[in-house]
Design an enzyme around this catalytic site. Structure first.
Site, PDB file in Angstrom:
ATOM      1  N   THR A  26       0.816  -1.207   0.000  1.00 30.03           N
ATOM      2  CA  THR A  26       0.000   0.000   0.000  1.00 30.03           C
ATOM      3  C   THR A  26       0.851   1.260   0.000  1.00 30.03           C
ATOM      4  OG1 THR A  26      -1.782  -1.147   1.103  1.00 30.03           O
ATOM      5  CG2 THR A  26      -1.772   1.214   1.340  1.00 30.03           C
ATOM      6  N   TYR A  39      -8.181   0.790  -3.864  1.00 33.42           N
ATOM      7  CA  TYR A  39      -6.911   1.227  -4.447  1.00 33.42           C
ATOM      8  C   TYR A  39      -6.174   0.005  -4.945  1.00 33.42           C
ATOM      9  CZ  TYR A  39      -4.690  -0.636  -0.317  1.00 33.42           C
ATOM     10  OH  TYR A  39      -4.261  -1.487   0.659  1.00 33.42           O
ATOM     11  N   THR A 105       1.488  -4.471   4.305  1.00 35.28           N
ATOM     12  CA  THR A 105       1.360  -4.810   5.727  1.00 35.28           C
ATOM     13  C   THR A 105       0.723  -6.181   5.957  1.00 35.28           C
ATOM     14  OG1 THR A 105      -0.737  -3.627   5.851  1.00 35.28           O
ATOM     15  CG2 THR A 105       1.253  -2.407   6.465  1.00 35.28           C
ATOM     16  N   ASP A 106       0.008  -6.708   4.944  1.00 36.38           N
ATOM     17  CA  ASP A 106      -0.733  -7.961   5.163  1.00 36.38           C
ATOM     18  C   ASP A 106       0.176  -9.100   5.628  1.00 36.38           C
ATOM     19  OD1 ASP A 106      -3.034  -6.692   4.389  1.00 36.38           O
ATOM     20  OD2 ASP A 106      -3.262  -7.751   2.482  1.00 36.38           O
ATOM     21  N   LYS A 178      -0.077  -8.063  12.987  1.00 35.06           N
ATOM     22  CA  LYS A 178      -1.081  -7.108  12.490  1.00 35.06           C
ATOM     23  C   LYS A 178      -2.400  -7.376  13.194  1.00 35.06           C
ATOM     24  CE  LYS A 178      -2.985  -5.118   8.252  1.00 35.06           C
ATOM     25  NZ  LYS A 178      -3.007  -5.063   6.774  1.00 35.06           N
ATOM     26  N   GLU A 299      -4.006 -29.346  27.820  1.00 35.01           N
ATOM     27  CA  GLU A 299      -5.211 -30.168  27.629  1.00 35.01           C
ATOM     28  C   GLU A 299      -4.975 -31.285  26.626  1.00 35.01           C
ATOM     29  OE1 GLU A 299      -9.310 -28.404  27.739  1.00 35.01           O
ATOM     30  OE2 GLU A 299      -8.172 -26.572  27.371  1.00 35.01           O
TER      31      GLU A 299
HETATM   32  N1  GLU Z   1      -2.937  -5.837   0.639  1.00 35.06           N
HETATM   33  C1  GLU Z   1      -2.044  -4.770   0.901  1.00 35.06           C
HETATM   34  C2  GLU Z   1      -0.635  -5.301   1.138  1.00 35.06           C
HETATM   35  O1  GLU Z   1      -0.364  -6.008   2.056  1.00 35.06           O
HETATM   36  C3  GLU Z   1      -2.652  -4.005   1.968  1.00 35.06           C
HETATM   37  C4  GLU Z   1      -1.922  -3.818   3.162  1.00 35.06           C
HETATM   38  C5  GLU Z   1      -0.940  -2.724   3.165  1.00 35.06           C
HETATM   39  O2  GLU Z   1       0.037  -2.655   2.464  1.00 35.06           O
HETATM   40  O3  GLU Z   1      -1.197  -1.935   4.012  1.00 35.06           O
HETATM   41  O4  GLU Z   1       0.197  -5.062   0.336  1.00 35.06           O
END
Ligand code: GLU
Length: 342
Positions: A26, A39, A105-106, A178, A299
């Site tokens: 992103t 986007y 971020t994913d 995350k 458990e």
């Molecule tokens: N799907 C994107 C990625 O991981 C969205 C997450 C991001 O970059 O914030 O590239």
């Protein structure tokens, strides 16, 4: 490194050199307007990203290199292996002080943890990204990149393993995860807490990682290395037990159970997983719960079923450790010890 917002005006040779390796995400995403949610990731080049950050060249002699340009949902182990080797080559150069990797971020926590195990240097390696695309109102990417470069240029960041700098916080690769689909405050380090903070380039450190990493890690990956298949199965009420058989029949050498609670699964899945373990598939119990450790023999009788527990690692990171570990023959006890060491 404290810059106090003043232009440094120093020649390149007097400033730390930081190489920014771009992989997409992103932070390099664009939308048709500044306020729309939809986007496309991975549209902006590394040089355009650097040029969009005022003052970044005052922090360091910054150079950009494009490794990939994908949304991180499309990150692959082939790209991660290429990255690890690219970083190792850069950091072997005495003129390079640190590396920043821009990343979606994913799956950022997965690449950060993979690099934490496969980069062989004490020099800072810092991942960063953005929750909002480059074209958004209040895009978070430029300040994240500024802070990431400040950390990568900072000798105090060395020896702390691979770091993630997002939203003014410095996380360790082992501990971050995350936690929110859209908020800029998405990454947390729930079990061990932050490594430090970075505020407009001013850094502060609280701790060093507790586990082995980078130059004390035993794992290496050469370009072209093929990693064994390890699947993750998500436990839930009335979980179908034949998911385990399905993974085994598709060639999985290991299975990580994203268990409920303390790595639990229903009796039917325990039975199928126990059978698979007896036939040589490595079964690791992790948890779908976002924080807390998974312990042996609570458990579930791990000794009897020949299961391993992931300790502090979430399922995605437990999978990465197992993939690297299975490149070599190890008995179950040795595999279990890896989860306490890394
Ligand atoms: N799907 C994107 C990625 O991981 C969205 C997450 C991001 O970059 O914030 O590239």
């Amino acid at each position: 490194m404290l810059i106090d917002g003043q232009p440094q005006d120093k020649p390149d040779s007097d400033r730390p050199r930081v190489v920014i390796l771009a992989t997409g995400g992103t932070i390099a995403g664009t939308a048709a307007s500044g306020t729309q949610a939809g986007y496309a990731s991975g549209q902006v080049s590394v040089d355009a990203m650097i040029d969009a950050v005022p003052g970044i060249r005052d922090l360091a002699d910054v150079r950009g290199e494009q490794v990939a340009n994908v949304g991180s949902q499309d990150m692959t182990f082939a790209i991660m292996i290429e990255l690890a080797n690219w970083i190792n080559a850069l950091l072997a150069d005495g003129a390079v002080s640190g590396v920043v990797v821009t990343h979606g971020t994913d799956t950022m926590e997965e690449t950060a943890y993979f690099l934490n195990l496969t980069v062989k240097s004490q020099k800072p390696v810092v991942l960063t990204g953005a929750m909002r695309p480059a074209t958004a109102v209040s895009a978070d990417g430029p300040l994240n990149l500024y802070n990431a470069v400040a950390v990568a240029a900072d000798p105090e960041a060395a020896g702390r393993g691979v770091l993630v700098v997002m939203n003014d916080w410095i996380h360790g690769a082992h501990s971050l995860t995350k936690t929110n689909t859209t908020s800029v405050e998405t990454f947390l380090s729930p079990i061990n807490g932050l490594i430090g903070t970075a505020n407009y380039g001013k850094t502060q450190y609280f701790r060093r990682p507790f586990r082995r990493h980078t130059d004390t890690s035993e794992f290496t990956v050469a370009n072209g290395t093929a990693l064994p298949r390890v699947d993750i199965l998500y436990a839930c009420a009335d979980m179908p037990a034949d998911l385990v058989d399905c993974s085994v029949s598709r060639g999985a050498r290991g299975i990580v159970i994203a268990g409920d609670g303390n790595g639990n699964m229903n009796a039917a899945t325990i039975a199928s997983a126990s059978r698979a373990a007896g036939e040589g598939t490595v079964i690791v119990r992790s948890s779908r719960v976002p924080t807390g450790t998974v312990s042996r023999n609570v458990e579930i009788d791990d000794d009897c079923h020949q299961f391993i527990v992931s300790d502090e690692l979430n399922p995605a990171k437990a999978r990465i450790l197992l993939m690297l570990a299975l490149m070599k023959d190890r008995n179950l006890d040795a595999l279990q010890q890896l989860y306490y060491a890394y």
